[in-house]
Design a protein around this motif. Sequence first.
Motif, short mmCIF file in Angstrom:
data_model
loop_
_atom_site.label_atom_id
_atom_site.label_comp_id
_atom_site.label_asym_id
_atom_site.label_seq_id
_atom_site.Cartn_x
_atom_site.Cartn_y
_atom_site.Cartn_z
N VAL A 204 0.68 12.14 -5.86
CA VAL A 204 1.47 10.96 -5.58
C VAL A 204 2.93 11.27 -5.86
N SER B 74 -4.84 4.41 -0.88
CA SER B 74 -3.57 3.78 -0.54
C SER B 74 -3.35 2.48 -1.30
N LEU C 4 -9.32 6.82 2.29
CA LEU C 4 -7.87 6.74 2.36
C LEU C 4 -7.37 5.33 2.06
N PRO D 31 -3.21 4.30 -5.82
CA PRO D 31 -3.08 5.76 -5.88
C PRO D 31 -3.55 6.38 -7.19
N ARG E 56 0.84 -1.20 0.00
CA ARG E 56 0.00 0.00 0.00
C ARG E 56 0.87 1.24 0.00
N ALA E 57 0.34 2.28 -0.59
CA ALA E 57 1.03 3.57 -0.56
C ALA E 57 0.94 4.16 0.84
N ARG E 58 1.95 4.87 1.22
CA ARG E 58 1.96 5.58 2.50
C ARG E 58 1.14 6.86 2.33
N ILE E 59 0.38 7.23 3.34
CA ILE E 59 -0.44 8.45 3.28
C ILE E 59 0.20 9.52 4.15
N ARG F 223 5.70 6.77 -4.57
CA ARG F 223 4.33 6.29 -4.39
C ARG F 223 3.74 6.61 -3.03
N THR F 224 4.20 7.68 -2.41
CA THR F 224 3.54 8.18 -1.21
C THR F 224 2.41 9.09 -1.66
N VAL F 225 1.25 8.91 -1.07
CA VAL F 225 0.10 9.75 -1.39
C VAL F 225 0.09 10.91 -0.40
N TYR G 182 -5.30 15.04 -3.83
CA TYR G 182 -4.00 14.50 -3.44
C TYR G 182 -3.06 14.47 -4.63
#
Length: 90
Positions: A76, A42, A38, A45, A9-12, A80-82, A74
């Motif tokens: 990215v 995640s 969220l 994205p 999963r992407a970090r938020i 790949r952090t959102v 948002y």
Amino acid sequence: MVPQHSPRRARIAFSDSAAKQLENITSEAEIHALDRALVVVSVDPDVGEALPGDTAGPQLRQYTDDIERVRLLYWVTALRTVVVVAYIEV
């Protein structure tokens, strides 16, 4: 048999303005709705639609969940952090 892992999963992360919006949420229903949105972002994205704008900066995206009545703005990062810029209740 080796178990298969689901994709990472992407970090938020939240911008300052989104963090301020979060401080004002008191309803459990709103927290649940935001949490659900969220999780969706995640996991994927790219799920939101790209917003038109300048290509010099990060590409803003918008994810709208009509069932939970939530909209997230948002972008990215390359890793790949959102980064949630704003949480907007629809």
